[in-house]
Motif scaffolding. Sequence first.
Motif, PDB file in Angstrom:
ATOM      1  N   ASP A  15      36.932  53.824  43.635  1.00  0.00           N
ATOM      2  CA  ASP A  15      35.717  53.969  44.433  1.00  0.00           C
ATOM      3  C   ASP A  15      34.748  54.947  43.772  1.00  0.00           C
ATOM      4  N   LEU A  16      35.295  56.044  43.275  1.00  0.00           N
ATOM      5  CA  LEU A  16      34.460  57.051  42.623  1.00  0.00           C
ATOM      6  C   LEU A  16      33.719  56.455  41.435  1.00  0.00           C
ATOM      7  N   ALA A  17      34.376  55.553  40.703  1.00  0.00           N
ATOM      8  CA  ALA A  17      33.763  54.956  39.521  1.00  0.00           C
ATOM      9  C   ALA A  17      32.803  53.818  39.854  1.00  0.00           C
ATOM     10  N   PHE A  18      33.152  52.957  40.840  1.00  0.00           N
ATOM     11  CA  PHE A  18      32.390  51.740  41.077  1.00  0.00           C
ATOM     12  C   PHE A  18      31.393  51.835  42.229  1.00  0.00           C
ATOM     13  N   ASP A  19      31.507  52.821  43.077  1.00  0.00           N
ATOM     14  CA  ASP A  19      30.590  52.979  44.205  1.00  0.00           C
ATOM     15  C   ASP A  19      29.204  53.386  43.691  1.00  0.00           C
ATOM     16  N   PRO A  20      28.114  52.704  44.137  1.00  0.00           N
ATOM     17  CA  PRO A  20      26.766  53.098  43.719  1.00  0.00           C
ATOM     18  C   PRO A  20      26.410  54.533  44.114  1.00  0.00           C
ATOM     19  N   ARG A  21      27.155  55.080  45.071  1.00  0.00           N
ATOM     20  CA  ARG A  21      26.923  56.475  45.458  1.00  0.00           C
ATOM     21  C   ARG A  21      27.783  57.440  44.653  1.00  0.00           C
ATOM     22  N   GLY A  22      28.619  56.894  43.775  1.00  0.00           N
ATOM     23  CA  GLY A  22      29.530  57.721  42.993  1.00  0.00           C
ATOM     24  C   GLY A  22      29.060  57.911  41.567  1.00  0.00           C
ATOM     25  N   LEU A  23      29.987  57.714  40.629  1.00  0.00           N
ATOM     26  CA  LEU A  23      29.665  57.941  39.217  1.00  0.00           C
ATOM     27  C   LEU A  23      28.852  56.812  38.595  1.00  0.00           C
ATOM     28  N   ARG A  24      28.908  55.648  39.185  1.00  0.00           N
ATOM     29  CA  ARG A  24      28.309  54.451  38.583  1.00  0.00           C
ATOM     30  C   ARG A  24      26.873  54.651  38.079  1.00  0.00           C
ATOM     31  N   PRO A  25      25.949  55.228  38.855  1.00  0.00           N
ATOM     32  CA  PRO A  25      24.578  55.393  38.341  1.00  0.00           C
ATOM     33  C   PRO A  25      24.482  56.367  37.173  1.00  0.00           C
ATOM     34  N   CYS A  44      52.714  46.003  39.644  1.00  0.00           N
ATOM     35  CA  CYS A  44      53.134  44.712  40.190  1.00  0.00           C
ATOM     36  C   CYS A  44      51.901  43.917  40.587  1.00  0.00           C
ATOM     37  N   PRO A  45      52.036  42.608  40.823  1.00  0.00           N
ATOM     38  CA  PRO A  45      50.878  41.780  41.183  1.00  0.00           C
ATOM     39  C   PRO A  45      50.146  42.277  42.419  1.00  0.00           C
ATOM     40  N   GLU A  46      50.857  42.783  43.403  1.00  0.00           N
ATOM     41  CA  GLU A  46      50.211  43.271  44.620  1.00  0.00           C
ATOM     42  C   GLU A  46      49.315  44.469  44.318  1.00  0.00           C
ATOM     43  N   ASP A  47      49.762  45.347  43.414  1.00  0.00           N
ATOM     44  CA  ASP A  47      48.931  46.481  43.018  1.00  0.00           C
ATOM     45  C   ASP A  47      47.633  46.007  42.385  1.00  0.00           C
ATOM     46  N   LEU A  48      47.728  44.980  41.534  1.00  0.00           N
ATOM     47  CA  LEU A  48      46.539  44.446  40.877  1.00  0.00           C
ATOM     48  C   LEU A  48      45.578  43.864  41.903  1.00  0.00           C
ATOM     49  N   ARG A  49      46.102  43.069  42.849  1.00  0.00           N
ATOM     50  CA  ARG A  49      45.236  42.480  43.873  1.00  0.00           C
ATOM     51  C   ARG A  49      44.570  43.562  44.704  1.00  0.00           C
ATOM     52  N   THR A  50      45.325  44.591  45.058  1.00  0.00           N
ATOM     53  CA  THR A  50      44.771  45.686  45.861  1.00  0.00           C
ATOM     54  C   THR A  50      43.644  46.386  45.119  1.00  0.00           C
ATOM     55  N   ALA A  51      43.854  46.654  43.825  1.00  0.00           N
ATOM     56  CA  ALA A  51      42.845  47.350  43.033  1.00  0.00           C
ATOM     57  C   ALA A  51      41.589  46.500  42.869  1.00  0.00           C
ATOM     58  N   LEU A  52      41.761  45.213  42.542  1.00  0.00           N
ATOM     59  CA  LEU A  52      40.598  44.354  42.349  1.00  0.00           C
ATOM     60  C   LEU A  52      39.834  44.145  43.652  1.00  0.00           C
ATOM     61  N   ASN A  53      40.552  43.982  44.758  1.00  0.00           N
ATOM     62  CA  ASN A  53      39.880  43.834  46.051  1.00  0.00           C
ATOM     63  C   ASN A  53      39.102  45.089  46.409  1.00  0.00           C
ATOM     64  N   ARG A  54      39.622  46.226  46.019  1.00  0.00           N
ATOM     65  CA  ARG A  54      38.934  47.494  46.297  1.00  0.00           C
ATOM     66  C   ARG A  54      37.614  47.546  45.530  1.00  0.00           C
ATOM     67  N   ILE A  55      37.634  47.133  44.268  1.00  0.00           N
ATOM     68  CA  ILE A  55      36.424  47.152  43.459  1.00  0.00           C
ATOM     69  C   ILE A  55      35.420  46.125  43.958  1.00  0.00           C
ATOM     70  N   LYS A  56      35.894  44.925  44.313  1.00  0.00           N
ATOM     71  CA  LYS A  56      35.007  43.831  44.691  1.00  0.00           C
ATOM     72  C   LYS A  56      34.164  44.121  45.918  1.00  0.00           C
ATOM     73  N   ARG A  57      34.578  45.065  46.720  1.00  0.00           N
ATOM     74  CA  ARG A  57      33.811  45.338  47.939  1.00  0.00           C
ATOM     75  C   ARG A  57      32.517  46.085  47.636  1.00  0.00           C
ATOM     76  N   HIS A  58      32.391  46.618  46.415  1.00  0.00           N
ATOM     77  CA  HIS A  58      31.169  47.315  46.044  1.00  0.00           C
ATOM     78  C   HIS A  58      30.133  46.306  45.558  1.00  0.00           C
ATOM     79  N   PRO A  59      28.835  46.557  45.788  1.00  0.00           N
ATOM     80  CA  PRO A  59      27.797  45.548  45.507  1.00  0.00           C
ATOM     81  C   PRO A  59      27.448  45.414  44.029  1.00  0.00           C
ATOM     82  N   ASP A  60      26.820  44.255  43.724  1.00  0.00           N
ATOM     83  CA  ASP A  60      26.196  44.011  42.416  1.00  0.00           C
ATOM     84  C   ASP A  60      27.180  44.082  41.260  1.00  0.00           C
ATOM     85  N   LEU A  61      28.331  43.422  41.430  1.00  0.00           N
ATOM     86  CA  LEU A  61      29.323  43.372  40.359  1.00  0.00           C
ATOM     87  C   LEU A  61      29.571  41.914  39.995  1.00  0.00           C
ATOM     88  N   PRO A  62      29.397  41.528  38.733  1.00  0.00           N
ATOM     89  CA  PRO A  62      29.521  40.116  38.328  1.00  0.00           C
ATOM     90  C   PRO A  62      30.920  39.557  38.544  1.00  0.00           C
TER      91      PRO A  62
END
Length: 269
Positions: free
Chosen positions: A149-159, A181-199
């Motif tokens: 979240d800190l890296a991908f959130d527009p309110r965080g480090l991203r800008p 494990c696969p569940e960890d990967l899905r959890t991480a990717l789903n967490r990132i995907k909720r942030h806007p403007d990501l291809p």
Amino acid sequence: MNSTSQQPYFGDLLRSWRSERQQSQAELALKVETPPRHISFLETGRSKPSRDMVFRLSAALGIPLRDRNLLLRAAGLADAYAVHDINSDEMSTVHGAVIRLMTAHDPNPSFAIDRTWNIVDMNASAQFLIAHLVGDLPSNSTRRLNLLDLAFDPRGLRPHVDNWEDFATQTVQRLHREALCPEDLRTALNRIKRHPDLPERWWDFDVKYTPNPVFPICLNLGGAPLRLFSVIASIAMPTNALAQELRVETFFPVDDEAEAFIARLNGKN
């Protein structure tokens, strides 16, 4: 040899892990020194695994300790690995070692993160850097700050990241390769995907992608660049699930300018 209600569940888990690790029944059987037919019977529920067999299968498939407990439960067996909170008495030695490691890395920013990238601790340098770049992030008192979240959130480090697309691509491909494990990967990717403007093209695993072992994150500090690279440390030979999952990620300066800034940020000059 009789089937039980638990066995199909164990078989499903075993088959899932074997598929994830891209091993045939014959290959797995060779590793655990049992006939391929026995692996087949375990996956269909016709055979019940012994405790020793669960350990051997888990080791052969590189299954994380927390997930080995799930396999044991599915086989009707007791857990083998403790799962404690980082602040519990049982984790005091590990927690103390992590704190000493992060303190030793001062003035370089250092974070202790768990398997889902939650920040469980950070050194003073990391706190100073976050405060300098983004101030106090909105937080939920019931949930730890998450490094993704800190890296991908527009309110965080991203800008503040000049090489944002390269950094984000490297991070996502790193997730594909480092997830326990696969569940960890899905959890991480789903967490990132909720942030806007990501291809959308970022989410797939790219087999041709070659991660840079010393990939810099280029931060913009009001027009002044800060180039850092990260090093990840983990606990050797863990016997506790959380101890296995904890990683300490430390950001080091790439050049003299970055080193000087880190020193000034922490009053070390």
